[in-house]
Design a protein around this motif. Structure first.
Motif, PDB file in Angstrom:
ATOM      1  N   THR A 158       0.843  -1.188   0.000  1.00 56.11           N
ATOM      2  CA  THR A 158       0.000   0.000   0.000  1.00 56.11           C
ATOM      3  C   THR A 158       0.879   1.238   0.000  1.00 56.11           C
ATOM      4  N   CYS A 159       0.479   2.215  -0.777  1.00 60.34           N
ATOM      5  CA  CYS A 159       1.227   3.472  -0.845  1.00 60.34           C
ATOM      6  C   CYS A 159       1.268   4.110   0.543  1.00 60.34           C
ATOM      7  N   PHE A 161       1.497   7.153   1.250  1.00 60.53           N
ATOM      8  CA  PHE A 161       0.874   8.471   1.281  1.00 60.53           C
ATOM      9  C   PHE A 161      -0.631   8.421   1.044  1.00 60.53           C
ATOM     10  N   CYS A 162      -1.116   7.298   0.501  1.00 56.21           N
ATOM     11  CA  CYS A 162      -2.560   7.144   0.288  1.00 56.21           C
ATOM     12  C   CYS A 162      -2.905   5.673   0.510  1.00 56.21           C
ATOM     13  N   ASN A 163      -4.137   5.300   0.268  1.00 58.40           N
ATOM     14  CA  ASN A 163      -4.576   3.934   0.548  1.00 58.40           C
ATOM     15  C   ASN A 163      -4.590   3.045  -0.689  1.00 58.40           C
ATOM     16  N   GLU A 164      -3.995   3.490  -1.761  1.00 59.90           N
ATOM     17  CA  GLU A 164      -4.006   2.701  -2.985  1.00 59.90           C
ATOM     18  C   GLU A 164      -3.035   1.527  -2.860  1.00 59.90           C
ATOM     19  N   GLU A 180       2.194  10.950  -8.425  1.00 59.56           N
ATOM     20  CA  GLU A 180       1.014  11.453  -7.720  1.00 59.56           C
ATOM     21  C   GLU A 180       1.351  12.216  -6.442  1.00 59.56           C
ATOM     22  N   HIS A 181       2.489  11.894  -5.827  1.00 57.87           N
ATOM     23  CA  HIS A 181       2.827  12.508  -4.536  1.00 57.87           C
ATOM     24  C   HIS A 181       4.145  13.294  -4.575  1.00 57.87           C
ATOM     25  N   LYS A 224       2.535  16.117   7.682  1.00 57.07           N
ATOM     26  CA  LYS A 224       2.176  16.214   6.264  1.00 57.07           C
ATOM     27  C   LYS A 224       2.229  17.652   5.784  1.00 57.07           C
TER      28      LYS A 224
END
Length: 435
Positions: A158-159, A161-164, A180-181, A224
């Motif tokens: 899982t990334c 920085f996000c939940n993908e 994306e980040h 963040k």
């Protein structure tokens, strides 16, 4: 043809190619790289004292204070524990003075104040060969691990920085974080031990620590905001803990990736004049035949020449033997080395001239007859026989070779770095046309 710089040593009676790899003398370099998870104990070469590898400095201090033994350029020893075990065995077989230089302190003072110190360094041929062998083994292990990670399709993570969630090749996650980040740790093929690398970064974030300035914050929201506003979504290049995750640090011991990169840019920064490069044309780099002096500007022409003039089909060998990139590289260097020594690689017969070897190979049908894989698939052939060998730049993995793909239209080709479908939809020109 390029002139060969040939520095050889003996490893088990076999010749080793050591150039163009060289060990730098830079004093500001970091300590020798350690494999992730390497926590073995290291034994003193002269007594039973031992310490964990992480306490290497304490062991070196013990050697100096208790045994008056100094080991030179410790940072350039690829595997310190194996190095110490080797010399522990040798010191039981022969006196230490047979291997070490003796340095007498306070030589002009009273005899009771004089002390003898022993220096173990690569000026001793046996020590130099040992260091080179350890470096070759370390490089081979790292490249093998990198190849496994490149081929691993079971990767799932899982990334941070996000939940993908990303499955399959690791490059999908790394490219996602960069795109994306705006967080890039480098190209996927430049990284080794990727899972532990990501674990290390996630642990820092879980501890509310900025990855760049490494300050600790009170909560995740503050962290963040700090990393976004200060543009700290990048790694601290001065943190040597990251060095072991980049392959370049294993290629040139004693230098970090930042130092190697700065060397490449230094000449550009020193240039004060501005040049117009609009009319600049690159000089084509010619590839040289494996068997003769023929040169061609394209790889396809040189492959055709070798097949027609010498009955050597490199593509056929690569396909039949399923040779990966590093095996192809070692094979080219092996063939060049054997022919340089006027030796037939098919039967190991040595003749007086290279021309006699080529005639013998043609008559006996040894051109396409390779020895056992274990004979030439050795770490010493990672190093080019000839510098600037353009043939090495054209090698590729069998499954990613464009010509092999073209021969089989039924095999679908998927790009490793697939762009975000959401980004494509948002920026597509079709949106304008549909309006």
């Amino acid at each position: 043809m390029a002139t060969q710089k040939e520095h050889t040593g003996l490893t088990g009676g076999q010749e080793c190619i050591l150039e163009p790899l060289c060990f730098p003398e830079h004093q500001g370099a970091s300590n020798s790289l350690a494999f992730p998870g390497e926590g073995c104990r290291v034994f003193c070469v002269l007594c039973s004292h031992s310490l964990p590898l992480s306490d290497k400095d304490l062991l070196l201090k013990h050697l100096v204070l208790e045994h008056k033994l100094v080991i030179a350029d410790v940072k350039l020893i690829a595997d310190f524990s194996k190095y110490m075990l080797y010399w522990k065995k040798r010191f039981t077989e022969q006196p230490i003075t047979d291997f070490c230089s003796v340095i007498k302190t306070n030589s002009e003072g009273p005899a009771e104040l004089q002390e003898n110190y022993f220096l173990l360094c690569d000026a001793l041929p046996e020590d130099r060969i040992l260091r080179e062998q350890l470096q070759q083994k370390r490089l081979e292990d790292v490249l093998e691990q990198q190849q496994k990670e490149r081929d691993d399709t079971r990767f799932q993570r899982t990334c941070m920085f996000c939940n993908e969630v990303f499955t399959g090749n690791r490059s999908g996650l790394l490219n996602h974080m960069a795109r994306e980040h705006s967080f890039s740790i480098g190209l996927p093929d430049n990284i080794v031990y990727c899972t532990e690398f990501l674990d290390t970064l996630e642990q820092k974030l879980d501890n509310l620590q900025c990855l760049y300035c490494e300050k600790i914050f009170r909560d995740k929201t503050t962290l963040k905001d700090h990393m976004r506003k200060k543009q700290h979504r990048r790694l601290n290049a001065k943190n040597c803990d990251y060095d072991r995750f980049y392959v370049i640090n294993y290629l040139e011991l004693g230098k970090t990736w930042e130092e190697v990169q700065s060397e490449d840019d230094r000449e550009l920064l020193e240039e004060e004049e501005e040049y117009d490069w609009s009319d600049w044309q690159a000089r084509p780099l010619c590839a040289v035949c494996l068997f003769c002096e023929q040169q061609e500007e394209t790889m396809e022409k040189i492959y055709t020449h070798m097949q027609e003039a010498h009955q050597f089909d490199f593509h056929k060998l690569k396909t039949n033997l399923c040779l990966r990139f590093y095996q192809q590289l070692k094979l080219v260097n092996y063939i060049r080395r054997e022919l340089h020594h006027c030796r037939c690689y098919g039967c190991q017969r040595t003749l007086d001239t290279k021309e006699e070897v080529l005639q013998h190979m043609m008559e006996e049908g040894h051109v396409m007859q390779l020895p056992e894989l274990s004979h030439w698939d050795q770490p010493q052939y990672y190093f080019p026989t000839y510098e600037n060998d353009a043939l090495l730049t054209a090698l590729s993995d069998s499954e990613s070779d464009p010509e092999e793909v073209a021969r089989s239209a039924e095999v679908p080709v998927y790009s490793e770095d697939v762009s975000s479908l959401r980004a494509l939809k948002q920026t597509s020109v079709l949106n304008t046309l549909l309006k």
